[in-house]
Design a protein around this motif. Structure first.
Motif, PDB file in Angstrom:
ATOM      1  N   GLU A  90      19.743 -26.097 -16.017  1.00 31.00           N
ATOM      2  CA  GLU A  90      19.227 -27.443 -15.780  1.00 31.00           C
ATOM      3  C   GLU A  90      18.019 -27.472 -14.835  1.00 31.00           C
ATOM      4  N   ASP A  91      18.108 -26.678 -13.760  1.00 30.42           N
ATOM      5  CA  ASP A  91      17.007 -26.751 -12.787  1.00 30.42           C
ATOM      6  C   ASP A  91      15.727 -26.198 -13.380  1.00 30.42           C
ATOM      7  N   LEU A  92      15.867 -25.205 -14.271  1.00 20.45           N
ATOM      8  CA  LEU A  92      14.664 -24.636 -14.854  1.00 20.45           C
ATOM      9  C   LEU A  92      14.015 -25.630 -15.808  1.00 20.45           C
ATOM     10  N   LEU A  93      14.894 -26.336 -16.549  1.00 19.92           N
ATOM     11  CA  LEU A  93      14.353 -27.365 -17.455  1.00 19.92           C
ATOM     12  C   LEU A  93      13.565 -28.395 -16.672  1.00 19.92           C
ATOM     13  N   HIS A  94      14.165 -28.789 -15.546  1.00 22.03           N
ATOM     14  CA  HIS A  94      13.475 -29.781 -14.731  1.00 22.03           C
ATOM     15  C   HIS A  94      12.171 -29.224 -14.213  1.00 22.03           C
ATOM     16  N   TYR A 126       6.468 -31.378  -5.730  1.00 19.31           N
ATOM     17  CA  TYR A 126       7.311 -31.614  -6.895  1.00 19.31           C
ATOM     18  C   TYR A 126       7.242 -30.511  -7.941  1.00 19.31           C
ATOM     19  N   ARG A 127       6.329 -29.583  -7.751  1.00 17.66           N
ATOM     20  CA  ARG A 127       6.241 -28.502  -8.715  1.00 17.66           C
ATOM     21  C   ARG A 127       7.345 -27.499  -8.398  1.00 17.66           C
ATOM     22  N   LEU A 128       8.498 -27.648  -9.067  1.00 15.36           N
ATOM     23  CA  LEU A 128       9.638 -26.783  -8.775  1.00 15.36           C
ATOM     24  C   LEU A 128       9.366 -25.391  -9.314  1.00 15.36           C
ATOM     25  N   ARG A 129       9.977 -24.407  -8.673  1.00 18.77           N
ATOM     26  CA  ARG A 129       9.771 -23.045  -9.117  1.00 18.77           C
ATOM     27  C   ARG A 129      11.033 -22.247  -8.838  1.00 18.77           C
TER      28      ARG A 129
END
Ligand SMILES: Cc1ncc(COP(=O)(O)O)c(C=O)c1O
Length: 490
Positions: A90-94, A126-129
Motif C-alpha cells: 500500500e505505501d508503495l502505491l501511495h 509529500y514525495r514518499l520514497r
C-alpha cells in the motif's frame, strides 16, 4: 486488472560511475514502478533485451529482477515473463501516486485565485520514497504498538457516547488538553493550564494558525537559516516577507529591527541540532518584547534526548506573554495521526478558539480520545522510554560505523536529541555526495535545501542523516555504502 504487455524500450537514468550494476538497475526499475511509469500488470522487457540495451550481463538482470520480486514489486517466472505486481504494498502505491502530484499542471488562466492561492506551494515532503538508511524525518514506524492502538480504538468506539460522535470545543478534547498541559509542564518546563492548550493537526497547522492570526501581507517574519522549509512556505503563502537569520553556535542570531513574528526551534535547531544558549534565549525574548514581535517556538522531536540536560522550553522563561509553544505527536506516535498542540498566552485563547471554529472546527475527536487513553493508561510514557533506548542504540551504531568507515570523509556533529543529525563532509560537495549515495540506495539530504545562504559550510558540505527509521543492520549497510559513495568523489 489484465496483464499488459509492454514493448517499451525503458529509458532508465544513466548509471553513475562506480555504482554496482545490479543495484543501479534495481533502483532504476523500482523508481519506474514507484513513479507510475511502469504500471501494475505491465510486463518488464525480456532480460535478453535489457542486457543488450544497457550492455549488462543477463545474470545482472536476473539478480535485479529477483531482488524486486523479493520486495514485492514484480512477479512472474523465468520463461513466462516478469510483470509489475498487480497489488503493490500500500505505501508503495501511495508513493507512486504521490510522485505524480508535483507534475506541473497548467492552471486555467481565467481562474481567479486569491493572493493566498497564488502563493501557496506544495510542501516537497509529500514525495514518499522507500525507507532506507538514512532517511530523515521518520520514526521507526514498524515498532509502533499498532495492536495496542487497535484495542484502545475498539474500546473507545464500543463505549462511544453521543458527544464523542458529535464534537467538542474547537480547542479540543478537554482531558487530552489536560494531559498535554501536564506533559509539557513536567517534561518541557512550559508554564500553562489546560485552557491555554489547543489540540491541532500538527505543527504545520500551528504555523498556519499563527500566521493567519498575526501576519499581514508584507509583514516581516524571522526564521533560522538553515531552517524548516514548511514554515517558510506557510509564511509566504500569507504574503509575509521572510527574513532568514544565520545560526551560530548559540542558535539563531538576534534580528535587527522589528518583525511581527519569529519562528524558532530553540530546543534542537532544525536541521543543525544546536540547542539555543540561555544567553541567546534571554536576548531573543528581549528583542521580541522591545520590537513588539511574537515568538513561535517549535519544540519538534524534543522527546528523544540522548545526552546533556534537557533544556526547558523558551516559553518557560517568558514572563510577558510573547511566546507560543508548538509541539507534535507526529514523531513520538506516528506522522499520519496528525495531532499536535499549540500553547497560547491566556489573552489569545478566545481568538484562537474563534479561528479554529471556522477553520478545522476541531481536530478529529475520536483520535484525540484514543490518544488521551494511550497517555492516561501509561502507554505514552512507556513508548517514549522504549523508543529512546532503541534510537540511542541506532545512533550509537551510526557513530561507531562513522568512526570506522567514514573517518576523514564525514564528521557527525555531536547530537543530543532528535531523530536525525547534521554531518559534515571534508571538502566534498554535499549535493554530489547525495547523488552518489542515492546510486547506492543511501538516502541523505543536503543541508543546502534548507538554506537561503548558499555560501556557508552547512550549504556546501552539510548533510542530514536520519537514524531512527531503519534497524542497526541497515544503518551498518548504509554507512559502508555511503563511505564507498563519498570515496568516488575524493
Ligand atoms: C522542524 C519541524 N517542525 C515541524 C514539522 C511539522 O510537523 P507536524 O507533522 O507536526 O506538522 C516538521 C516535520 O517534519 C519539522 O521537521
Amino acid at each position: 486488472m489484465p496483464k499488459r504487455s509492454t514493448s517499451l524500450a525503458l529509458a532508465l537514468p544513466p548509471r553513475g560511475s562506480g555504482a554496482p550494476a545490479a543495484r543501479w538497475l534495481t533502483g532504476a526499475l523500482r523508481s519506474e514502478i514507484l513513479e507510475g511509469r511502469l504500471r501494475p500488470g505491465a510486463r518488464l522487457p525480456a532480460t535478453r533485451d535489457l542486457a543488450r540495451q544497457y550492455a549488462l550481463s543477463r545474470g545482472t538482470i536476473v539478480s535485479a529482477f529477483a531482488q524486486l520480486a523479493s520486495e514485492g514489486y514484480v512477479e512472474g517466472s523465468v520463461g513466462s515473463g516478469t510483470y509489475v505486481s498487480q497489488t503493490l504494498p500500500e505505501d508503495l502505491l501511495h508513493a507512486g501516486r504521490a510522485a505524480l502530484v508535483p507534475e506541473p499542471r497548467r492552471r486555467n488562466p481565467r481562474r481567479a485565485l486569491s493572493a493566498y492561492g497564488r502563493s501557496a506551494q506544495l510542501f516537497p515532503g509529500y514525495r514518499l520514497r522507500p525507507t532506507r538508511a538514512f532517511r530523515a524525518d521518520q520514526p521507526a514506524l514498524d515498532l509502533f504498538p499498532t495492536t495496542l492502538w487497535a484495542q484502545l480504538s475498539a474500546r473507545r468506539l464500543r463505549r462511544a457516547t453521543a458527544n464523542l460522535l458529535l464534537g467538542t470545543s474547537p480547542m479540543g478534547h478537554l482531558p487530552l488538553r489536560e494531559a498535554v498541559a501536564d506533559y509539557v509542564r513536567t517534561a518541557r518546563g512550559v508554564q500553562c493550564t489546560a485552557e491555554q492548550v489547543a489540540i491541532v493537526s500538527g505543527v504545520q497547522e500551528s504555523l498556519d494558525l499563527v500566521t493567519r492570526l498575526f501576519v499581514d501581507p508584507g509583514d516581516r517574519v524571522c526564521m533560522e537559516d538553515p531552517g524548516y522549509p514548511g514554515a517558510a512556505l506557510a509564511f509566504r503563502a500569507y504574503g509575509a516577507k521572510v527574513s532568514a537569520l544565520a545560526v551560530d553556535a548559540e542558535g539563531m542570531t538576534i534580528p535587527r529591527g522589528p518583525a511581527r513574528l519569529a519562528y524558532i526551534t530553540p530546543g534542537h535547531q532544525f536541521p543543525l541540532g544546536i540547542s539555543m544558549s540561555l544567553r541567546r534565549r534571554l536576548a531573543v525574548l528581549d528583542w521580541a518584547y522591545l520590537s513588539g514581535a511574537l515568538i513561535l517556538e517549535d519544540d519538534y522531536d524534543s522527546e528523544y534526548r540522548y545526552a546533556g540536560r534537557p533544556v526547558p522550553a523558551l516559553q518557560g522563561l517568558d514572563r510577558r506573554g510573547i511566546v507560543l509553544f508548538a509541539g507534535s505527536f507526529s514523531k513520538v506516535m506516528f506522522p499520519s495521526l496528525r495531532l499536535g498542540y499549540l500553547v497560547v498566552p491566556p489573552d489569545l485563547v478566545d481568538v484562537v478558539t474563534a479561528t479554529l471554529s471556522i477553520t478545522s472546527r476541531h481536530a478529529p475527536l475520536v483520535d484525540q480520545a484514543i490518544l488521551c487513553d494511550f497517555i492516561a493508561d501509561g502507554h505514552f510514557a512507556r513508548h517514549i522510554r522504549r523508543m529512546r533506548e532503541i534510537y540511542a542504540e541506532r545512533l550509537g551504531v551510526l557513530l561507531d560505523g562513522a568512526r570506522t568507515h567514514l573517518a576523514g570523509l564525514l564528521t557527525i556533529a555531536g547530537l543530543e536529541a532528535g531523530l536525525q543529525t547534521a554531518a559534515w563532509l571534508e571538502g566534498i560537495d554535499a549535493r554530489a555526495a547525495t547523488k552518489a549515495a542515492a546510486e547506492r540506495d543511501v538516502d541523505v539530504t543536503p543541508l543546502a535545501i534548507y538554506a537561503v545562504r548558499q555560501n556557508t559550510r552547512a550549504a556546501r558540505e552539510g548533510l542530514h542523516l536520519g537514524f531512527a527509521a531503519v534497524d542497526s543492520q541497515e544503518i551498518r549497510r548504509g554507512v559502508r555504502d555511503l563511505a564507498a559513495a563519498i570515496e568516488t568523489l575524493t
